[in-house]
Design a protein around this motif. Sequence first.
Motif, PDB file in Angstrom:
ATOM      1  N   GLU A  45       2.650   9.186 -10.124  1.00 28.76           N
ATOM      2  CA  GLU A  45       1.288   8.819 -10.481  1.00 28.76           C
ATOM      3  C   GLU A  45       1.128   7.320 -10.324  1.00 28.76           C
ATOM      4  OE1 GLU A  45      -1.661  10.241 -14.068  1.00 28.76           O
ATOM      5  OE2 GLU A  45       0.285   9.420 -14.626  1.00 28.76           O
ATOM      6  N   ARG A  46      -0.073   6.935  -9.963  1.00 31.47           N
ATOM      7  CA  ARG A  46      -0.433   5.518  -9.964  1.00 31.47           C
ATOM      8  C   ARG A  46      -1.610   5.394 -10.926  1.00 31.47           C
ATOM      9  NH1 ARG A  46       0.466   0.728  -7.567  1.00 31.47           N
ATOM     10  NH2 ARG A  46      -1.252  -0.464  -6.695  1.00 31.47           N
ATOM     11  N   LEU A  84       0.801  -1.215   0.000  1.00 32.58           N
ATOM     12  CA  LEU A  84       0.000   0.000   0.000  1.00 32.58           C
ATOM     13  C   LEU A  84       0.840   1.274   0.000  1.00 32.58           C
ATOM     14  CD1 LEU A  84      -2.604  -1.080   2.708  1.00 32.58           C
ATOM     15  CD2 LEU A  84      -2.853  -1.209   0.214  1.00 32.58           C
ATOM     16  N   TYR A  85       2.109   1.146   0.349  1.00 37.78           N
ATOM     17  CA  TYR A  85       2.984   2.311   0.452  1.00 37.78           C
ATOM     18  C   TYR A  85       4.039   2.232  -0.645  1.00 37.78           C
ATOM     19  CZ  TYR A  85       0.970   2.908   5.114  1.00 37.78           C
ATOM     20  OH  TYR A  85       0.105   3.093   6.166  1.00 37.78           O
ATOM     21  N   ASN A 117      -3.301   6.935  -2.818  1.00 32.99           N
ATOM     22  CA  ASN A 117      -3.425   7.733  -4.046  1.00 32.99           C
ATOM     23  C   ASN A 117      -3.019   9.195  -3.908  1.00 32.99           C
ATOM     24  OD1 ASN A 117      -4.257   5.822  -5.996  1.00 32.99           O
ATOM     25  ND2 ASN A 117      -6.291   5.791  -5.077  1.00 32.99           N
ATOM     26  N   GLU A 118      -2.162   9.450  -2.936  1.00 38.15           N
ATOM     27  CA  GLU A 118      -1.651  10.808  -2.862  1.00 38.15           C
ATOM     28  C   GLU A 118      -0.257  10.808  -2.242  1.00 38.15           C
ATOM     29  OE1 GLU A 118      -4.596  12.886  -0.606  1.00 38.15           O
ATOM     30  OE2 GLU A 118      -3.743  12.275   1.314  1.00 38.15           O
ATOM     31  N   ILE A 119       0.465  11.881  -2.503  1.00 40.12           N
ATOM     32  CA  ILE A 119       1.791  12.030  -1.918  1.00 40.12           C
ATOM     33  C   ILE A 119       1.652  12.253  -0.427  1.00 40.12           C
ATOM     34  CG2 ILE A 119       3.794  13.558  -1.794  1.00 40.12           C
ATOM     35  CD1 ILE A 119       3.504  14.038  -4.802  1.00 40.12           C
ATOM     36  N   PHE A 172       3.367   2.354 -10.808  1.00 37.28           N
ATOM     37  CA  PHE A 172       3.673   3.556 -10.042  1.00 37.28           C
ATOM     38  C   PHE A 172       4.798   4.257 -10.793  1.00 37.28           C
ATOM     39  CE2 PHE A 172       3.961   6.432  -6.700  1.00 37.28           C
ATOM     40  CZ  PHE A 172       5.163   6.392  -6.011  1.00 37.28           C
ATOM     41  N   THR A 173       4.533   5.451 -11.305  1.00 38.51           N
ATOM     42  CA  THR A 173       5.491   6.094 -12.191  1.00 38.51           C
ATOM     43  C   THR A 173       6.074   7.362 -11.585  1.00 38.51           C
ATOM     44  OG1 THR A 173       3.781   7.376 -13.322  1.00 38.51           O
ATOM     45  CG2 THR A 173       4.309   5.204 -14.233  1.00 38.51           C
ATOM     46  N   LEU A 174       7.307   7.633 -11.993  1.00 40.52           N
ATOM     47  CA  LEU A 174       7.977   8.885 -11.657  1.00 40.52           C
ATOM     48  C   LEU A 174       8.251   9.616 -12.958  1.00 40.52           C
ATOM     49  CD1 LEU A 174       9.517  10.759  -9.611  1.00 40.52           C
ATOM     50  CD2 LEU A 174      11.551   9.408 -10.123  1.00 40.52           C
TER      51      LEU A 174
END
Lengths: 116, 113
Positions: free
Chosen positions: B68-69, B30-31, B52-54, B75-77
Amino acid sequence: AQTVTQSQPEMSVQEAETVTLSCTYDTSESNYYLFWYKQPPSRQMILVIRQEAYKQQNATENRFSVNFQKAAKSFSLKISDSQLGDTAMYFCAFLSHTSGTYKYIFGTGTRLKVLA
Amino acid sequence: EPEVTQTPSHQVTQMGQEVILRCVPISNHLYFYWYRQILGQKVEFLVSFYNNEISEKSEIFDDQFSVERPDGSNFTLKIRSTKLEDSAMYFCASSDQGVQPQHFGDGTRLSIL
């Protein structure tokens, strides 16, 4: 702010011998977690061992054990019966979890070479 | 044993271009996290992501960066307008709970020319 210090940039040990890698940290938190990660040349970070600060007993994982001195803020890693496959960069990490967020703070690493 | 997977393993990009680094965390985690390791230096925290958030970002993680997920697995950077100093190894990590050990991917080596 938390800091993690690894004062030994490089170390070497003969195969089958024992080596100790040092790590000290600074924090004002009372409950936290400490980890050692191994990064072989293949570059993946692999968990070696974990210690919860509230536990007085030192963690042990097969040939790997820690000497956790909470008052001294010291967290050293002992590798017994060193093997060639232990050659890697070893990072000490402090898990900061303030305000419900989590992140690792890493030391600068110790490059360990096991000699045949 | 489940693993965190990252693609590509090596990305070469011209300065000023945008890059997207991709990660597939372990499925029940989840993290999610991104870290950076400039050659010869220590691993540095960039950002953590939960629900779903920083949840936290470092000083390094400025407006040039975003995460972003986009679906249930990736999970992208994203790094916009890349600079030479963005050259580094980027590690994705995930954990099932915040205090549990983070599992790392093999990293993406980003080279900015």
